[in-house]
Design a protein around this motif. Structure first.
Motif, PDB file in Angstrom:
ATOM      1  N   PRO A 267       0.697  -1.652  -0.011  1.00  0.00           N
ATOM      2  CA  PRO A 267       0.374  -0.254  -0.149  1.00  0.00           C
ATOM      3  C   PRO A 267       0.995   0.993   0.644  1.00  0.00           C
ATOM      4  O   PRO A 267       2.015   1.116   0.088  1.00  0.00           O
ATOM      5  CB  PRO A 267      -0.800  -0.035   1.032  1.00  0.00           C
ATOM      6  CG  PRO A 267       0.413  -1.218   2.208  1.00  0.00           C
ATOM      7  CD  PRO A 267       0.722  -2.112   0.843  1.00  0.00           C
ATOM      8  N   GLN A 268       0.175   2.545  -0.430  1.00  0.00           N
ATOM      9  CA  GLN A 268       1.014   3.813  -0.453  1.00  0.00           C
ATOM     10  C   GLN A 268       0.477   4.517   0.767  1.00  0.00           C
ATOM     11  O   GLN A 268      -0.710   4.144   1.689  1.00  0.00           O
ATOM     12  CB  GLN A 268       0.185   4.785  -1.242  1.00  0.00           C
ATOM     13  CG  GLN A 268       0.613   4.410  -2.853  1.00  0.00           C
ATOM     14  CD  GLN A 268      -0.713   5.208  -3.263  1.00  0.00           C
ATOM     15  OE1 GLN A 268      -1.355   6.553  -3.340  1.00  0.00           O
ATOM     16  NE2 GLN A 268      -0.062   4.856  -5.298  1.00  0.00           N
ATOM     17  N   VAL A 269       1.968   4.573   1.789  1.00  0.00           N
ATOM     18  CA  VAL A 269       2.068   5.346   2.748  1.00  0.00           C
ATOM     19  C   VAL A 269       2.022   6.492   2.870  1.00  0.00           C
ATOM     20  O   VAL A 269       2.947   7.350   2.520  1.00  0.00           O
ATOM     21  CB  VAL A 269       3.225   4.610   3.525  1.00  0.00           C
ATOM     22  CG1 VAL A 269       2.775   4.944   5.864  1.00  0.00           C
ATOM     23  CG2 VAL A 269       2.709   3.023   3.613  1.00  0.00           C
ATOM     24  N   GLY A 270       0.855   7.211   4.042  1.00  0.00           N
ATOM     25  CA  GLY A 270       0.801   8.598   3.649  1.00  0.00           C
ATOM     26  C   GLY A 270       1.046   9.105   5.003  1.00  0.00           C
ATOM     27  O   GLY A 270       0.403   8.193   6.240  1.00  0.00           O
TER      28      GLY A 270
ATOM     29  N   VAL B 154      -6.874   1.867  -5.235  1.00  0.00           N
ATOM     30  CA  VAL B 154      -5.726   1.354  -4.406  1.00  0.00           C
ATOM     31  C   VAL B 154      -5.462   2.123  -2.721  1.00  0.00           C
ATOM     32  O   VAL B 154      -6.406   2.420  -2.104  1.00  0.00           O
ATOM     33  CB  VAL B 154      -5.586   3.901  -4.644  1.00  0.00           C
ATOM     34  CG1 VAL B 154      -3.754   3.425  -4.124  1.00  0.00           C
ATOM     35  CG2 VAL B 154      -5.592   4.132  -5.509  1.00  0.00           C
ATOM     36  N   SER B 155      -5.053   0.791  -2.380  1.00  0.00           N
ATOM     37  CA  SER B 155      -4.591   0.449  -1.275  1.00  0.00           C
ATOM     38  C   SER B 155      -3.900   1.317  -0.886  1.00  0.00           C
ATOM     39  O   SER B 155      -2.553   2.138  -0.963  1.00  0.00           O
ATOM     40  CB  SER B 155      -4.328  -1.062  -1.086  1.00  0.00           C
ATOM     41  OG  SER B 155      -5.570  -1.492  -1.986  1.00  0.00           O
ATOM     42  N   GLU B 156      -3.878   1.211   0.364  1.00  0.00           N
ATOM     43  CA  GLU B 156      -3.156   2.993   0.945  1.00  0.00           C
ATOM     44  C   GLU B 156      -4.072   3.074   2.443  1.00  0.00           C
ATOM     45  O   GLU B 156      -4.711   2.179   3.463  1.00  0.00           O
ATOM     46  CB  GLU B 156      -3.375   4.392   0.646  1.00  0.00           C
ATOM     47  CG  GLU B 156      -4.888   4.828   0.706  1.00  0.00           C
ATOM     48  CD  GLU B 156      -5.354   6.286   0.586  1.00  0.00           C
ATOM     49  OE1 GLU B 156      -4.395   7.190  -0.030  1.00  0.00           O
ATOM     50  OE2 GLU B 156      -6.606   6.643   0.237  1.00  0.00           O
TER      51      GLU B 156
ATOM     52  N   SER C 250      -8.890  -2.178   1.783  1.00  0.00           N
ATOM     53  CA  SER C 250      -7.852  -0.926   1.337  1.00  0.00           C
ATOM     54  C   SER C 250      -7.268  -0.021   1.860  1.00  0.00           C
ATOM     55  O   SER C 250      -7.049   0.426   1.649  1.00  0.00           O
ATOM     56  CB  SER C 250      -8.551  -0.907  -0.082  1.00  0.00           C
ATOM     57  OG  SER C 250      -9.789  -0.201   0.183  1.00  0.00           O
ATOM     58  N   LEU C 251      -7.647   0.335   2.874  1.00  0.00           N
ATOM     59  CA  LEU C 251      -7.476   1.066   3.313  1.00  0.00           C
ATOM     60  C   LEU C 251      -7.550   0.771   4.966  1.00  0.00           C
ATOM     61  O   LEU C 251      -7.730   0.484   5.578  1.00  0.00           O
ATOM     62  CB  LEU C 251      -8.395   2.698   4.099  1.00  0.00           C
ATOM     63  CG  LEU C 251      -8.329   4.049   4.744  1.00  0.00           C
ATOM     64  CD1 LEU C 251      -7.131   4.387   4.002  1.00  0.00           C
ATOM     65  CD2 LEU C 251      -9.673   5.319   4.642  1.00  0.00           C
TER      66      LEU C 251
ATOM     67  N   ALA D 141     -10.933   9.554   2.899  1.00  0.00           N
ATOM     68  CA  ALA D 141     -10.634   8.742   2.157  1.00  0.00           C
ATOM     69  C   ALA D 141     -11.981   7.024   3.304  1.00  0.00           C
ATOM     70  O   ALA D 141     -11.667   6.464   1.830  1.00  0.00           O
ATOM     71  CB  ALA D 141      -9.021   8.045   3.349  1.00  0.00           C
TER      72      ALA D 141
ATOM     73  N   LEU E 182      -2.785   5.614   5.705  1.00  0.00           N
ATOM     74  CA  LEU E 182      -2.599   7.232   6.242  1.00  0.00           C
ATOM     75  C   LEU E 182      -2.977   7.211   7.793  1.00  0.00           C
ATOM     76  O   LEU E 182      -3.081   6.700   8.663  1.00  0.00           O
ATOM     77  CB  LEU E 182      -4.177   8.083   6.357  1.00  0.00           C
ATOM     78  CG  LEU E 182      -4.609   7.695   4.154  1.00  0.00           C
ATOM     79  CD1 LEU E 182      -5.623   7.970   4.652  1.00  0.00           C
ATOM     80  CD2 LEU E 182      -3.373   8.809   3.820  1.00  0.00           C
TER      81      LEU E 182
END
Length: 674
Positions: free
Chosen positions: A332-335, A540-542, A497-498, A355, A544
């Motif tokens: 996943p994208q990490v923010g 989109v898997s992320e 996904s989140l 999100a 936060l």
């Protein structure tokens, strides 16, 4: 004289080995005594279980003073010499009497001499059990997985492996297919698989049973009924169970044909016992593998610094899994959400709320992670400053709103929520901070259409409730999952996904030097729950993460999924500070009604013996000084060499036991919390 002498260890403090007579009647009934036999003996006015460790023809005591062995658990074969040697090593290393190691490792029904329960368990085991190790429906391994499995199977003798793979890289598949190949080529072999927490065993057990429907499998953990625990322990001891799956207690089980040890999530602190024999199942597993000259596999996406250092200096062989096992899965994208710019309302930033809403619209799942159970950490009065302190501990009582209770998480004291301030009478009491219960309440208000589920120690108290809760998540009956560390590892949520991480900043500035290592591992693990399947175009898997310190190096490493860089930085800091794994520690704790009594005892202990090569620090109160009206203090010992520390501890413990004091004390070797 018609009598033999047996040396029996008992689960008693101080000396645990005693001489008993082996009567002629037992000789006629059971034959000569054997080391490893479980016996019933009289100790004081009680009848308790003991374990024969040796026999002889003489005793240093007069024969007329010796009591006879009362009974023998003749139905159970003696525990083997290698198992006894493991107990001896653990007793010596962790500075405990042998009986306190060996006897608690046995099932309660075996120790208690319940003949009916024992006969019933043996009768069930007498039925033929399938032992076909042929796997059903095993997926093909990718190149990295296959290389790791082949390396383990090719090992000769003692071979420690660190299986380092990103979350979702298929470490479990490596375990299962390696075990299958080994069991197929060694028809009598046994495999031990350790998991850190009880709630991970049902999923792992289901995977094994589905993969090997013809294989005899046994599980061991503390939530088993005593009858089931005895039956499973006997299956392992008798060699019938080809795979033993369980938590840290399984490491002390008798496995006469053990050929492979696997430790999943080897970094997890749960592998360290925190009461009684304070052993590390991970470390003892490595010793046991060396003793038996077999491979041991330590698996993790975030290895402990001790294991990572061993891999770097060549003591462990490093096996890497760099990619997720499924071609459709992506990390996943990490923010990081800067809370100084996007201020949180009721614990949630605007970006995180948006999100979550996007996932609801797509029919996907979200996970909100907060490692703090309850509704709020503290209840307070803004008029006079009163806070909900525990009456028995130097800790706050946590507000549990659904139960209408204040609860101390240290001594378990529970009180009703006061209607007004006990000090000034103000009725407007405020809940400060947030726990999982409060987060659940807020989510239900913001997203009334969503199916919200909370999984923590409070919501899963009843037997089977955790398994049912996770099953509902897997089946898609949950839109938003709120959880503590229980949800952070080992679970494969296909529609998730989140991941939203709430309030991780508190661990950044802890006095505990291990805090950053644990936080990074925890965050990497929970982040890895996202992105495990292809959810279609546009998904989109992320991850936060909400923080007031978005530039912190720990978060930067998390965003880059760069464990290796972060571990290198931590090891450099530890080396400069001469902290583990570059030094070795022991911790002496003392408890008394008065704090000064505990500190005085530690000071006396400090001056008992010379300590060459060992630094003994000043006694200090523990962070939570009072628990259940008992004051607690501790004293840390450090050495640059393990041998120096152990050489000092053995005579020092003898001297400590000789002190006449009402202070309750205990020693922990290789402490996890300092």
């Amino acid at each position: 004289m018609g009598h033999g002498i047996v040396q029996v260890v008992l689960d008693t403090p101080l000396d645990s080995c005693f001489d008993y007579l082996w009567p002629a009647a037992l000789q006629a009934e059971c034959g000569a005594p054997q080391p490893g036999q479980v016996v019933q003996v009289e100790f004081g006015r009680r009848e308790i279980a003991g374990l024969i460790i040796s026999s002889s023809t003489h005793s240093s005591y007069a024969l007329e003073k010796l009591k006879p062995v009362l009974a023998v658990r003749a139905q159970v074969p003696p525990l083997g010499p290698q198992w006894l040697d493991m107990c001896r090593f653990a007793a010596a290393y962790y500075q405990r009497p042998l009986g306190e190691v060996a006897l608690p490792a046995l099932p309660k029904n075996l120790r208690a001499g319940k003949a009916l329960a024992l006969d019933k368990a043996l009768k069930k085991l007498a039925k033929p059990q399938a032992n076909d190790a042929s796997p059903h429906g095993a997926p093909a391994l990718n190149a990295e997985q296959a290389e790791a499995s082949q390396a383990i199977l090719a090992a000769q003798g003692f071979a420690p492996f660190l299986l380092y793979g990103v979350t979702g890289s298929g470490k479990t598949e490596v375990y299962l297919q390696t075990a299958a190949a080994l069991l197929a080529r060694q028809p009598e072999a046994q495999v031990l698989i350790l998991v850190p927490e009880i709630n991970l065993t049902p999923q792992f057990e289901a995977n094994i049973r589905a993969r090997f429907p013809g294989l005899a499998l046994a599980t061991l953990h503390s939530e088993l009924a005593e009858g089931e625990r005895l039956r499973n322990w006997l299956a392992a001891h008798l060699g019938q169970a080809r795979i033993l799956l369980g938590t840290r207690m399984s490491l002390l089980a008798s496995l006469p044909q053990l050929a492979l040890i696997i430790i999943d999530e080897e970094h997890d602190p749960s592998y360290k016992q925190q009461e009684g024999l304070r052993y590390s199942a991970r470390d003892l597993a490595v010793w046991r593998a060396r003793q038996l000259q077999i491979p041991v596999v330590l698996g993790s996406a975030t290895p402990s610094l001790e294991s990572w250092q061993h891999a770097q200096n060549g003591r462990y062989r490093l096996l890497r899994l760099r990619q997720r096992a499924s071609h459709a899965a992506r990390l996943p994208q990490v923010g990081v959400i800067d809370l100084s710019r996007d201020r949180a309302q009721e614990g949630f930033s605007g970006a995180l709320i948006a999100a979550i809403r996007r996932r609801l619209e797509r029919g996907e799942q979200s996970l909100l992670f907060l490692n703090r159970r309850g509704y709020a950490p503290v209840l307070c009065c803004e008029a006079c400053g009163w806070i909900s302190g525990c009456l028995r501990c130097t800790a706050h009582m946590v507000l549990h709103k659904p139960e209408h209770r204040l609860r101390c998480h240290h001594c378990s004291l529970e009180l009703a929520i006061p209607r007004h301030c006990p000090t000034c009478g103000n009725i407007d009491l405020q809940a400060l901070g947030r726990g999982t219960q409060r987060i659940e309440e807020v989510l239900q208000r913001i997203f009334p259409e969503a199916r919200v589920l909370r999984i923590d120690a409070d919501s899963t108290r009843r037997k089977g409730s955790a398994q049912a809760a996770f099953a509902s998540v897997h089946s898609g009956e949950v839109d938003i999952l709120v959880g503590t560390q229980m949800v952070a590892k080992g679970h494969d949520f296909k529609r998730l996904s989140l991941v939203g991480i709430l309030n991780p900043d508190t661990a950044l500035f802890s006095h505990d030097y291990r805090a950053s290592e644990r936080l990074f591992a925890q965050l990497m693990q929970v982040a890895g729950r996202a992105g495990r399947a292809d959810l279609g175009e546009g998904s989109v898997s992320e991850v936060l993460l909400q923080s007031r310190y978005p530039q912190h190096p720990l978060y930067s490493a998390l965003m880059a999924h760069d464990y290796e860089k972060f571990a290198a930085q931590l090891l450099e800091e530890r080396a400069q500070a001469c902290m583990p794994p570059y030094s070795y520690q022991a911790l002496l704790r003392a408890e008394a009604r008065e704090l000064q009594s505990a500190l005085d005892f530690l000071q006396q202990a400090r001056s008992l013996l010379p300590a060459p090569g060992v630094e003994i620090l000043d006694p200090i109160p523990m962070t939570v000084t009072r628990v259940a009206h008992v004051e607690r203090a501790q004293m840390l010992l450090e050495a640059q060499r393990r041998s120096d520390l152990q050489a000092f501890l053995t005579p020092w413990m003898t001297a400590l036991r000789g002190l006449k004091s009402r202070v309750k004390w205990g020693l922990e070797v290789d402490p996890m919390d300092v």
